[in-house]
Design an enzyme around this catalytic site. Structure first.
Site, PDB file in Angstrom:
ATOM      1  N   VAL A 166      -5.015  -2.523  -6.713  1.00 29.85           N
ATOM      2  CA  VAL A 166      -3.993  -3.568  -6.598  1.00 29.85           C
ATOM      3  C   VAL A 166      -3.402  -3.703  -5.193  1.00 29.85           C
ATOM      4  O   VAL A 166      -2.644  -4.627  -4.931  1.00 29.85           O
ATOM      5  CB  VAL A 166      -2.853  -3.381  -7.632  1.00 29.85           C
ATOM      6  CG1 VAL A 166      -3.340  -3.687  -9.033  1.00 29.85           C
ATOM      7  CG2 VAL A 166      -2.249  -1.987  -7.538  1.00 29.85           C
ATOM      8  N   ASP A 177      -6.821  -2.597 -13.480  1.00 24.62           N
ATOM      9  CA  ASP A 177      -6.659  -1.186 -13.105  1.00 24.62           C
ATOM     10  C   ASP A 177      -7.860  -0.790 -12.239  1.00 24.62           C
ATOM     11  O   ASP A 177      -8.757  -1.606 -12.000  1.00 24.62           O
ATOM     12  CB  ASP A 177      -6.564  -0.301 -14.371  1.00 24.62           C
ATOM     13  CG  ASP A 177      -5.750   0.981 -14.138  1.00 24.62           C
ATOM     14  OD1 ASP A 177      -6.144   1.781 -13.264  1.00 24.62           O
ATOM     15  OD2 ASP A 177      -4.742   1.183 -14.830  1.00 24.62           O
ATOM     16  N   LYS A 188      10.330   2.221  -4.356  1.00 19.82           N
ATOM     17  CA  LYS A 188      10.939   1.713  -5.596  1.00 19.82           C
ATOM     18  C   LYS A 188      12.177   0.872  -5.285  1.00 19.82           C
ATOM     19  O   LYS A 188      12.487  -0.076  -6.000  1.00 19.82           O
ATOM     20  CB  LYS A 188      11.235   2.874  -6.549  1.00 19.82           C
ATOM     21  CG  LYS A 188       9.956   3.449  -7.153  1.00 19.82           C
ATOM     22  CD  LYS A 188       9.274   2.444  -8.083  1.00 19.82           C
ATOM     23  CE  LYS A 188       7.804   2.588  -8.194  1.00 19.82           C
ATOM     24  NZ  LYS A 188       7.178   1.599  -9.083  1.00 19.82           N
ATOM     25  N   TYR A 228       8.590   7.692  -1.909  1.00 20.68           N
ATOM     26  CA  TYR A 228       8.560   7.090  -3.248  1.00 20.68           C
ATOM     27  C   TYR A 228       9.844   6.302  -3.524  1.00 20.68           C
ATOM     28  O   TYR A 228       9.797   5.155  -3.969  1.00 20.68           O
ATOM     29  CB  TYR A 228       8.359   8.192  -4.299  1.00 20.68           C
ATOM     30  CG  TYR A 228       8.270   7.659  -5.706  1.00 20.68           C
ATOM     31  CD1 TYR A 228       7.169   6.910  -6.113  1.00 20.68           C
ATOM     32  CD2 TYR A 228       9.287   7.894  -6.632  1.00 20.68           C
ATOM     33  CE1 TYR A 228       7.093   6.401  -7.417  1.00 20.68           C
ATOM     34  CE2 TYR A 228       9.216   7.403  -7.922  1.00 20.68           C
ATOM     35  CZ  TYR A 228       8.118   6.653  -8.309  1.00 20.68           C
ATOM     36  OH  TYR A 228       8.047   6.155  -9.589  1.00 20.68           O
TER      37      TYR A 228
END
Ligand code: NAD
Length: 261
Positions: free
Chosen positions: A71, A44, A166, A162
């Site tokens: 990440v 994280d 996804k 978004y």
């Protein structure tokens, strides 16, 4: 501190790396996976609760480490995966969970916002999976779980960026599953509805700000109530465990029927 020698548990003998493992569903998964016998590496952001959470899990008698990384950054992902493998051995469960959100009318979004969200939500899965897979294959196989969303198949106004990220996560999980089936790698996606986490609460606030009805009654009509982080963690646990030994390339919706209508 007494190390528990666990012989029962759904992830005994496995080493799990959880991206976004310091908060929300990732945190819930880190605790649950450890309880189920996995050695757990939490990846994280440096300022996250990752270090404190790893210490808490160790205090409970399990094995856990924290490795800081953004990440979306290739070098940081490489360092974090190396540190996790050095501490805990080859990764045999990867939970690609870290992700973020932008809510804005589409015409107000910028190319920089597109690039950033693609990097945090999609490039992250590519980088993490590419860094982990060689060791997982060498270890004889493993399971990857990617966090997609209802947003991969059901759009919400103000979430074009978004939803698109996804959609990519959704297909990434399938494509990895097909390409690596013969190396004993399974890859699946969990696709939650609205969850009561920092991400989910921010999403509701931002959507309300642009006039989208996500009131309690609207959420109740779509999915009964807000999802709890542990409900996503338990779905990820199933897909990560050997109980899902013939399940690969699938999308497990954790949405109480949101997408069933
Ligand atoms: P959360 O915000 O509580 O947790 C996200 C974690 O990811 C945090 O610990 C955060 O620090 C970490 N993170 C964010 N950006 C990062 C980065 N660049 N590098 C490393 N770590 C980073 O929220 P959550 O709901 O548990 O998780 C978000 C994930 O779940 C995302 O992939 C999101 O798309 C997905 N999701 C959330 C909802 C929801 O309603 N909360 C619904 C469907 C899917």
């Amino acid at each position: 501190m007494v190390m528990k020698t666990q012989t029962t548990g759904r992830l005994v003998g496995k080493t799990a790396l959880i991206s976004g493992g310091a908060g929300g569903c990732g945190r819930s998964a880190a605790e649950l996976f450890a309880h189920e016998g996995a050695r757990v590496a939490i990846v994280d952001l440096p300022h996250s609760d990752g270090e404190a959470l790893a210490a808490k899990i160790r205090e409970a008698g399990y094995e856990a480490v924290f490795a800081a990384a953004d990440v979306s950054n290739e070098e940081e992902v490489g360092h974090a995966v190396n540190a996790a493998v050095e501490a805990l051995g080859p990764i045999t469960v990867l939970f690609n969970h870290a992700g973020s959100l932008i809510v804005k009318p589409f015409l107000e979004t910028t190319a920089a916002e597109w690039d950033r969200l693609m990097a945090v939500n999609v490039r992250s899965m590519f980088l993490m999976t590419r860094a982990v897979l060689p060791g997982m294959i060498a270890a004889g196989g493993g399971a990857i779980v990617c966090t997609s969303s209802i947003s991969a198949v059901a759009a919400t106004p103000g979430e074009v960026l978004y939803d698109t990220t996804k959609g990519a996560c959704h297909m990434f999980a399938r494509a990895i599953a097909v390409e690596y089936r013969d190396r004993n790698i399974r890859c699946n996606a969990v696709c939650p509805g609205f969850i009561k986490t920092a991400h989910g609460e921010r999403e509701l606030e931002l959507l309300t700000g642009i006039g989208v009805d996500v009131s309690e009654s609207a959420i109740a009509a779509q999915q009964g109530r807000m999802c709890r982080p542990d409900e996503v963690a338990r779905a990820a646990l199933f897909l990560a465990s050997d109980e899902a030994s013939f399940i690969s390339g699938t999308h497990l919706f954790v949405d109480n029927g949101f997408t069933a209508i």
